[in-house]
Write a protein that holds these residues in place. Structure first.
Motif, PDB file in Angstrom:
ATOM      1  N   GLY A   1       0.789  -1.220   0.000  1.00  0.00           N
ATOM      2  CA  GLY A   1       0.000   0.000   0.000  1.00  0.00           C
ATOM      3  C   GLY A   1       0.823   1.273   0.000  1.00  0.00           C
ATOM      4  N   LEU A   2       0.112   2.372  -0.313  1.00  0.00           N
ATOM      5  CA  LEU A   2       0.768   3.680  -0.443  1.00  0.00           C
ATOM      6  C   LEU A   2       1.404   4.139   0.873  1.00  0.00           C
ATOM      7  CD1 LEU A   2       1.348   6.235  -2.113  1.00  0.00           C
ATOM      8  CD2 LEU A   2      -0.964   7.029  -1.554  1.00  0.00           C
ATOM      9  N   GLY A   3       0.705   3.887   1.979  1.00  0.00           N
ATOM     10  CA  GLY A   3       1.251   4.297   3.281  1.00  0.00           C
ATOM     11  C   GLY A   3       2.566   3.594   3.562  1.00  0.00           C
TER      12      GLY A   3
ATOM     13  N   ASP B   1       1.415   8.016 -10.639  1.00  0.00           N
ATOM     14  CA  ASP B   1       0.329   7.841 -11.621  1.00  0.00           C
ATOM     15  C   ASP B   1      -0.281   9.153 -12.066  1.00  0.00           C
ATOM     16  OD1 ASP B   1       0.250   5.156 -11.807  1.00  0.00           O
ATOM     17  OD2 ASP B   1      -1.548   4.858 -10.605  1.00  0.00           O
ATOM     18  N   ASP B   2      -0.082  10.187 -11.248  1.00  0.00           N
ATOM     19  CA  ASP B   2      -0.832  11.425 -11.458  1.00  0.00           C
ATOM     20  C   ASP B   2       0.029  12.494 -12.122  1.00  0.00           C
ATOM     21  OD1 ASP B   2      -3.309  10.615 -10.214  1.00  0.00           O
ATOM     22  OD2 ASP B   2      -2.265  10.695  -8.309  1.00  0.00           O
ATOM     23  N   VAL B   3      -0.174  12.638 -13.439  1.00  0.00           N
ATOM     24  CA  VAL B   3       0.476  13.744 -14.151  1.00  0.00           C
ATOM     25  C   VAL B   3      -0.475  14.932 -14.064  1.00  0.00           C
ATOM     26  CG1 VAL B   3       1.240  14.577 -16.410  1.00  0.00           C
ATOM     27  CG2 VAL B   3       1.774  12.236 -15.699  1.00  0.00           C
TER      28      VAL B   3
ATOM     29  N   GLY C   1     -15.569   7.407  -4.841  1.00  0.00           N
ATOM     30  CA  GLY C   1     -15.264   6.107  -4.235  1.00  0.00           C
ATOM     31  C   GLY C   1     -13.942   5.518  -4.704  1.00  0.00           C
ATOM     32  N   ARG C   2     -13.389   6.078  -5.783  1.00  0.00           N
ATOM     33  CA  ARG C   2     -12.070   5.611  -6.257  1.00  0.00           C
ATOM     34  C   ARG C   2     -10.929   6.365  -5.584  1.00  0.00           C
ATOM     35  NH1 ARG C   2     -14.267   6.240 -11.599  1.00  0.00           N
ATOM     36  NH2 ARG C   2     -12.785   7.880 -12.080  1.00  0.00           N
ATOM     37  N   TYR C   3     -11.280   7.443  -4.852  1.00  0.00           N
ATOM     38  CA  TYR C   3     -10.244   8.292  -4.245  1.00  0.00           C
ATOM     39  C   TYR C   3     -10.402   8.262  -2.722  1.00  0.00           C
ATOM     40  CZ  TYR C   3     -10.103   9.872  -9.073  1.00  0.00           C
ATOM     41  OH  TYR C   3     -10.020   9.910 -10.433  1.00  0.00           O
ATOM     42  N   CYS C   4     -10.500   9.458  -2.159  1.00  0.00           N
ATOM     43  CA  CYS C   4     -10.769   9.586  -0.730  1.00  0.00           C
ATOM     44  C   CYS C   4     -11.668  10.808  -0.594  1.00  0.00           C
ATOM     45  CB  CYS C   4      -9.472   9.768   0.060  1.00  0.00           C
ATOM     46  SG  CYS C   4      -8.492  11.184  -0.468  1.00  0.00           S
TER      47      CYS C   4
ATOM     48  N   GLU D   1     -10.616   6.934   3.164  1.00  0.00           N
ATOM     49  CA  GLU D   1     -10.129   6.342   1.913  1.00  0.00           C
ATOM     50  C   GLU D   1     -11.241   5.526   1.260  1.00  0.00           C
ATOM     51  OE1 GLU D   1      -7.396   6.901   0.356  1.00  0.00           O
ATOM     52  OE2 GLU D   1      -7.148   5.216  -1.019  1.00  0.00           O
ATOM     53  N   LYS D   2     -11.376   5.660  -0.066  1.00  0.00           N
ATOM     54  CA  LYS D   2     -12.344   4.894  -0.866  1.00  0.00           C
ATOM     55  C   LYS D   2     -13.715   4.834  -0.183  1.00  0.00           C
ATOM     56  CE  LYS D   2      -8.917   3.323  -3.679  1.00  0.00           C
ATOM     57  NZ  LYS D   2      -7.923   4.392  -3.519  1.00  0.00           N
ATOM     58  N   PRO D   3     -14.345   6.014   0.036  1.00  0.00           N
ATOM     59  CA  PRO D   3     -15.606   6.025   0.780  1.00  0.00           C
ATOM     60  C   PRO D   3     -16.757   5.359   0.022  1.00  0.00           C
ATOM     61  CG  PRO D   3     -15.212   8.159  -0.223  1.00  0.00           C
ATOM     62  CD  PRO D   3     -13.973   7.345  -0.466  1.00  0.00           C
TER      63      PRO D   3
ATOM     64  N   ILE E   1      -8.156  14.002  -2.422  1.00  0.00           N
ATOM     65  CA  ILE E   1      -6.735  14.268  -2.683  1.00  0.00           C
ATOM     66  C   ILE E   1      -6.412  13.670  -4.049  1.00  0.00           C
ATOM     67  CG2 ILE E   1      -4.357  13.866  -1.918  1.00  0.00           C
ATOM     68  CD1 ILE E   1      -5.460  13.405   0.919  1.00  0.00           C
ATOM     69  N   LEU E   2      -5.756  14.466  -4.888  1.00  0.00           N
ATOM     70  CA  LEU E   2      -5.386  13.964  -6.213  1.00  0.00           C
ATOM     71  C   LEU E   2      -3.870  13.984  -6.393  1.00  0.00           C
ATOM     72  CD1 LEU E   2      -8.208  15.502  -8.482  1.00  0.00           C
ATOM     73  CD2 LEU E   2      -8.095  13.242  -7.443  1.00  0.00           C
ATOM     74  N   GLY E   3      -3.202  13.114  -5.678  1.00  0.00           N
ATOM     75  CA  GLY E   3      -1.802  12.809  -5.998  1.00  0.00           C
ATOM     76  C   GLY E   3      -0.714  13.744  -5.509  1.00  0.00           C
ATOM     77  N   ARG E   4      -1.030  14.780  -4.727  1.00  0.00           N
ATOM     78  CA  ARG E   4       0.018  15.684  -4.263  1.00  0.00           C
ATOM     79  C   ARG E   4      -0.153  15.975  -2.775  1.00  0.00           C
ATOM     80  NH1 ARG E   4       1.264  14.137  -8.446  1.00  0.00           N
ATOM     81  NH2 ARG E   4       1.983  15.241 -10.291  1.00  0.00           N
TER      82      ARG E   4
ATOM     83  N   ILE F   1      -1.735  -0.746   3.902  1.00  0.00           N
ATOM     84  CA  ILE F   1      -1.448   0.398   4.782  1.00  0.00           C
ATOM     85  C   ILE F   1      -1.749   1.666   3.975  1.00  0.00           C
ATOM     86  CG2 ILE F   1       0.336   1.584   6.137  1.00  0.00           C
ATOM     87  CD1 ILE F   1      -0.243  -1.176   7.257  1.00  0.00           C
ATOM     88  N   GLN F   2      -2.781   2.384   4.395  1.00  0.00           N
ATOM     89  CA  GLN F   2      -3.261   3.522   3.620  1.00  0.00           C
ATOM     90  C   GLN F   2      -2.699   4.842   4.156  1.00  0.00           C
ATOM     91  OE1 GLN F   2      -4.794   3.338   0.847  1.00  0.00           O
ATOM     92  NE2 GLN F   2      -5.563   1.230   0.847  1.00  0.00           N
ATOM     93  N   LEU F   3      -2.124   5.635   3.254  1.00  0.00           N
ATOM     94  CA  LEU F   3      -1.621   6.959   3.642  1.00  0.00           C
ATOM     95  C   LEU F   3      -2.763   7.818   4.185  1.00  0.00           C
ATOM     96  CD1 LEU F   3       0.688   9.006   3.749  1.00  0.00           C
ATOM     97  CD2 LEU F   3       0.196   9.604   1.365  1.00  0.00           C
ATOM     98  N   THR F   4      -3.940   7.687   3.583  1.00  0.00           N
ATOM     99  CA  THR F   4      -5.097   8.476   4.017  1.00  0.00           C
ATOM    100  C   THR F   4      -5.438   8.214   5.487  1.00  0.00           C
ATOM    101  OG1 THR F   4      -5.952   8.431   1.764  1.00  0.00           O
ATOM    102  CG2 THR F   4      -7.529   8.974   3.496  1.00  0.00           C
ATOM    103  N   ASP F   5      -5.336   6.952   5.921  1.00  0.00           N
ATOM    104  CA  ASP F   5      -5.635   6.621   7.328  1.00  0.00           C
ATOM    105  C   ASP F   5      -4.625   7.312   8.249  1.00  0.00           C
ATOM    106  OD1 ASP F   5      -7.628   5.035   6.309  1.00  0.00           O
ATOM    107  OD2 ASP F   5      -6.603   3.131   6.669  1.00  0.00           O
TER     108      ASP F   5
HETATM  109  C1  G1P Z   1      -4.368   6.930  -4.015  1.00  0.00           C
HETATM  110  C2  G1P Z   1      -4.763   7.435  -2.622  1.00  0.00           C
HETATM  111  C3  G1P Z   1      -6.095   8.178  -2.675  1.00  0.00           C
HETATM  112  C4  G1P Z   1      -5.993   9.304  -3.699  1.00  0.00           C
HETATM  113  C5  G1P Z   1      -5.592   8.721  -5.074  1.00  0.00           C
HETATM  114  C6  G1P Z   1      -5.398   9.795  -6.146  1.00  0.00           C
HETATM  115  O1  G1P Z   1      -5.286   5.950  -4.400  1.00  0.00           O
HETATM  116  O2  G1P Z   1      -4.818   6.338  -1.732  1.00  0.00           O
HETATM  117  O3  G1P Z   1      -6.404   8.701  -1.421  1.00  0.00           O
HETATM  118  O4  G1P Z   1      -7.223   9.987  -3.774  1.00  0.00           O
HETATM  119  O5  G1P Z   1      -4.349   7.986  -4.956  1.00  0.00           O
HETATM  120  O6  G1P Z   1      -4.320  10.580  -5.885  1.00  0.00           O
HETATM  121  P1  G1P Z   1      -4.943   4.829  -5.538  1.00  0.00           P
HETATM  122  O7  G1P Z   1      -4.925   5.554  -6.847  1.00  0.00           O
HETATM  123  O8  G1P Z   1      -3.598   4.274  -5.175  1.00  0.00           O
HETATM  124  O9  G1P Z   1      -6.056   3.832  -5.434  1.00  0.00           O
END
Ligand code: G1P
Length: 289
Positions: free
Chosen positions: A108-110, A131-133, A167-170, A189-191, A202-205, A227-231
């Motif tokens: 996980g990201l965390g 992943d986020d340009v 639901g794909r983000y946070c 995270e992923k509500p 949050i979008l990648g920064r 392990i989630q960074l958001t948590d």
């Molecule tokens: C990750 C983060 C999520 C964030 C997203 C986009 O999710 O866990 O909180 O909103 O990147 O930056 P992932 O794309 O790894 O599922």
């Protein structure tokens, strides 16, 4: 606070882009004339960041090679009198102090961020997801740094996303404190639809402070068993002031086929090497669709 270091988590398996990513790291897929990770490194550099750590895994050696010299290729190009190309090839190795660490397990990201703790030490640091340009007039991580410097607090970069997509983000529980700036009360995270706090995700920064590491170290797995960074951020927000900045810029999710293709088209249209050619091609092609 002054942010001089950045980490770029790039240890994901790239399963949304198979089969291309079976042997090529998704961060190495080209967007116009350079791999997608280069845009992210360039964003960090444009924001005044000097030291960059890229978090990879054992199948991503191509990333390390890309930011290194390539003597054999350089020699060949030099012998052929292609001096501009020699410079171009060397430039990726010289653009910043770039180092690498491997995340040994995909946890996980965390966990990926936690592997950067020795590089980070006791300083604030930027996180730019591989992943986020994101394109914008001003580098997006610079927009976050400005607020972090001024307010001496961790800052996350957010934008409003649709209820269908969140639901794909946070999702963040926030209170507006200034134009485009919010105080963060909580994050999820992923509500699921009934758990969404607000459209802000949050979008990648991120600009984070080293007090995130002890939290990450003691965190139980969250969504997806990872392990989630958001948590960890939710915990941090309950302990100290944390801010969110609604950044100006357009974000592309290059880890998905649609996001990747949009990014290729948009950035190729802006690229001096191919922009006007592509615009002409697309105009003509659109007539036949
Ligand atoms: C990750 C983060 C999520 C964030 C997203 C986009 O999710 O866990 O909180 O909103 O990147 O930056 P992932 O794309 O790894 O599922």
């Amino acid at each position: 606070m002054t942010v001089k270091k950045a980490i770029i988590p790039a240890a994901g398996l790239g399963t949304r882009m198979l089969p291309a990513t079976k042997t090529i790291p998704k961060e190495m897929l080209p967007i116009a004339d350079r791999p997608s990770i280069q845009y992210i490194v360039e964003e960090a550099i444009a924001a005044g960041i000097e030291d960059i750590l890229i978090i990879t895994n054992r199948s991503k050696a191509a990333l390390e090679d890309y930011f290194d010299y390539h003597p054999e290729l350089e020699e060949r190009l030099a012998r052929a009198g292609r001096d501009a190309d020699v410079k171009l090839v060397r430039s990726t190795a010289d653009m910043a102090n770039i180092s690498f660490v491997r995340q040994k397990e995909t946890k996980g990201l965390g966990h990926a961020v936690w592997t950067a703790r020795h590089f980070v030490g006791n300083e604030p640091f930027a996180v730019l997801l591989g992943d986020d340009v994101i394109t914008g007039e001003r580098p997006v991580i610079g927009q976050l740094k400005e607020i972090a410097d001024r307010e001496d607090a961790p800052v996350v970069g957010v934008q409003a996303v649709s209820l269908d997509a969140i639901g794909r983000y946070c999702s963040l529980d926030v209170e507006k404190v200034a134009d485009r700036v919010f105080s963060v009360r909580d994050l999820i995270e992923k509500p699921k639809p009934h758990e969404v706090y607000s459209p802000y995700a949050i979008l990648g920064r991120y600009v984070l402070t080293p007090d995130i590491f002890p939290i990450l170290e003691n965190l139980s797995p969250g969504y997806g068993g990872e392990i989630q960074l958001t948590d960890a951020l939710a915990k941090l927000a309950s302990q100290r002031q944390m801010l969110a900045v609604e950044f100006e810029g357009r974000r592309f999710d290059t880890g998905s086929l649609e996001g990747y293709l949009e990014c290729v088209i948009e950035l190729s249209l802006r690229n001096p090497r191919c922009g006007s050619w592509l615009a002409e091609y697309l105009k003509n092609r659109a007539k036949t669709l």
